[in-house]
Motif scaffolding. Structure first.
Motif, mmCIF file in Angstrom:
data_model
loop_
_atom_site.group_PDB
_atom_site.id
_atom_site.type_symbol
_atom_site.label_atom_id
_atom_site.label_comp_id
_atom_site.label_asym_id
_atom_site.label_seq_id
_atom_site.Cartn_x
_atom_site.Cartn_y
_atom_site.Cartn_z
ATOM 1 N N VAL A 152 44.912 47.749 31.528
ATOM 2 C CA VAL A 152 43.626 48.235 30.993
ATOM 3 C C VAL A 152 43.030 47.187 30.059
ATOM 4 N N GLY A 153 41.896 46.625 30.471
ATOM 5 C CA GLY A 153 41.188 45.649 29.649
ATOM 6 C C GLY A 153 40.044 46.289 28.884
ATOM 7 N N GLU A 154 39.104 45.468 28.480
ATOM 8 C CA GLU A 154 38.045 45.982 27.606
ATOM 9 C C GLU A 154 36.738 46.252 28.355
ATOM 10 N N ALA A 155 36.034 45.176 28.702
ATOM 11 C CA ALA A 155 34.733 45.356 29.343
ATOM 12 C C ALA A 155 34.436 44.145 30.212
ATOM 13 N N PRO A 156 33.636 44.327 31.255
ATOM 14 C CA PRO A 156 33.310 43.184 32.106
ATOM 15 C C PRO A 156 32.555 42.108 31.327
ATOM 16 N N GLU A 213 30.963 37.039 34.690
ATOM 17 C CA GLU A 213 31.440 36.878 36.067
ATOM 18 C C GLU A 213 31.788 38.223 36.705
ATOM 19 N N GLU A 214 32.393 39.087 35.892
ATOM 20 C CA GLU A 214 32.788 40.410 36.395
ATOM 21 C C GLU A 214 31.539 41.223 36.750
ATOM 22 N N ASP A 215 30.511 41.078 35.914
ATOM 23 C CA ASP A 215 29.245 41.784 36.141
ATOM 24 C C ASP A 215 28.579 41.271 37.424
ATOM 25 N N GLU A 266 34.081 42.870 39.929
ATOM 26 C CA GLU A 266 35.554 42.934 39.898
ATOM 27 C C GLU A 266 36.035 42.539 38.493
ATOM 28 N N PRO A 267 37.060 43.249 37.980
ATOM 29 C CA PRO A 267 37.511 42.921 36.630
ATOM 30 C C PRO A 267 38.315 41.620 36.576
ATOM 31 N N PHE A 268 38.251 40.986 35.446
ATOM 32 C CA PHE A 268 39.098 39.821 35.144
ATOM 33 C C PHE A 268 39.021 38.739 36.229
ATOM 34 N N VAL A 269 37.810 38.263 36.465
ATOM 35 C CA VAL A 269 37.670 37.156 37.431
ATOM 36 C C VAL A 269 37.245 35.855 36.753
ATOM 37 N N LEU A 327 41.824 47.590 35.495
ATOM 38 C CA LEU A 327 40.497 48.170 35.214
ATOM 39 C C LEU A 327 40.119 47.894 33.765
ATOM 40 N N ASN A 328 38.897 48.236 33.447
ATOM 41 C CA ASN A 328 38.390 48.063 32.081
ATOM 42 C C ASN A 328 38.075 49.402 31.442
ATOM 43 N N THR A 329 38.072 49.392 30.132
ATOM 44 C CA THR A 329 37.694 50.591 29.390
ATOM 45 C C THR A 329 36.209 50.902 29.623
ATOM 46 N N TYR A 369 48.097 41.410 23.476
ATOM 47 C CA TYR A 369 46.885 40.650 23.185
ATOM 48 C C TYR A 369 46.014 40.538 24.427
ATOM 49 N N HIS A 370 44.724 40.480 24.194
ATOM 50 C CA HIS A 370 43.789 40.305 25.291
ATOM 51 C C HIS A 370 43.872 38.849 25.773
ATOM 52 N N PRO A 371 43.827 38.640 27.094
ATOM 53 C CA PRO A 371 43.896 37.250 27.598
ATOM 54 C C PRO A 371 42.818 36.339 26.995
HETATM 55 N N1 URA Z 1 37.657 40.891 29.640
HETATM 56 C C1 URA Z 1 37.988 42.152 29.940
HETATM 57 O O1 URA Z 1 38.480 42.909 29.112
HETATM 58 N N2 URA Z 1 37.782 42.570 31.182
HETATM 59 C C2 URA Z 1 37.266 41.806 32.114
HETATM 60 O O2 URA Z 1 37.109 42.289 33.238
HETATM 61 C C3 URA Z 1 36.933 40.490 31.785
HETATM 62 C C4 URA Z 1 37.138 40.054 30.528
#
Ligand code: URA
Length: 300
Positions: free
Chosen positions: A147-151, A154-156, A160-163, A188-190, A262-264
């Motif tokens: 579970v990440g945060e928000a697009p 690039e994701e927008d 797709e998340p985390f691209v 996925l993202n929050t 930690y967030h990447p």
């Molecule tokens: N950071 C996030 O938390 N989610 C993404 O999809 C991209 C960056």
């Protein structure tokens, strides 16, 4: 201002339904009844008002014995002894009823309905600036849920998340525990929409998007959740503490073990902490193994 116009303006401002003291309603009813009696004798064939026929669900039903004349506004009657709430509180209360109904509808959706609901969501203003909603990627039956945060940008663009750069790091972190974004995990993202300029999500956006996340977790039924970044942690655990203070232990989200890390994107700026994120992944893997062993022991 006419009553109909006043109602329109209040509705636009989100101030309906109004809370009105019972004694004032009774007095108003008596006044309107008297004037209706007078009007009825002049025009016996007058049709019922359209807004009465389509009474909103929030309106309180009146006792059948004393059928009231058409009411000028949607009203919720409260005891005369109770203080009338200020308009701001009324707006917040009526908003929260609608939010509860929306959350309940989302909580009953299946996977396809949920995807469609996210794709067409207009609950907050992020829908105006997004290009694509970002539902998630991976195997919806995976043991791992990331579970990440928000697009971001690039994701927008790709939906797709985390691209982006952080995503590349996440991919190599997952590879280090023999996972990848297509089958071993669901990512996925929050928030499902990108906040403009990658600003932090605001509390309202998080609250409105949370039912989607909750339903995704329910449907995926992961064995472990790996939550990265403080907005994911806040939404899942309701905790505002620092990542540093929360990592390294088991947390719980509705019975599912949660590991905080930690967030990447943070790790890209703080490379020495990558070792800690790796330790967190190993902790999550141990938790998953423990829960698998426990299930084997109990035969469940
Ligand atoms: N950071 C996030 O938390 N989610 C993404 O999809 C991209 C960056």
């Amino acid at each position: 201002m006419s009553e109909a116009r006043q109602e329109l303006v209040l509705d636009e401002l989100g101030l309906l339904p109004l809370w009105v003291r019972r004694d004032l309603v009774a007095a108003e009813r008596a006044r309107v009844a008297a004037s209706n009696d007078a009007a009825a004798s002049n025009d016996a064939a007058q049709p019922a008002r359209a807004e009465t026929a389509a009474a909103p669900a929030e309106a309180i039903a009146m006792p059948a014995a004393a059928e009231p004349p058409p009411r000028p506004m949607r009203q919720t009657v409260i005891p005369a002894s109770a203080p009338a709430p200020a308009p701001a509180a009324v707006a917040a209360a009526s908003g929260s009823v609608e939010r509860d109904q929306r959350a309940a509808a989302i909580a009953a959706m299946d996977w396809e309905q949920l995807q469609a609901a996210v794709a067409s969501c207009t609950a907050c203003s992020l829908c105006k600036s997004r290009n694509r909603t970002v539902f998630g990627v991976g195997n919806p039956e995976a043991d791992w849920l990331i579970v990440g945060e928000a697009p971001g940008a690039e994701e927008d663009r790709l939906g797709e998340p985390f691209v982006g750069q952080a995503g590349k790091l996440l991919d190599s972190m997952l590879a280090s525990v023999d996972l990848n974004r297509r089958d071993g995990a669901f990512i996925l993202n929050t928030l499902k929409c990108r906040p403009p300029q990658n600003r932090n999500p605001n509390p309202d956006e998080l609250a409105l998007c949370a039912p989607f996340l909750h339903r995704q977790v329910e449907l995926i039924r992961p064995k472990v959740i790996f939550a990265v970044g403080r907005f994911a942690v806040q939404t899942l655990l309701g905790r505002e503490a620092s990542i540093a203070s929360l990592r390294g232990k088991r947390h719980d989200y509705r019975g599912v073990p949660v590991v905080v890390s930690y967030h990447p994107a943070y790790l890209l700026r703080n490379m020495p902490d990558k070792i800690k994120a790796w330790q967190d992944l190993l902790l999550a893997r141990r938790m998953l193994a423990t829960s698998a062993n426990r299930q084997a022991d109990t035969g469940s």
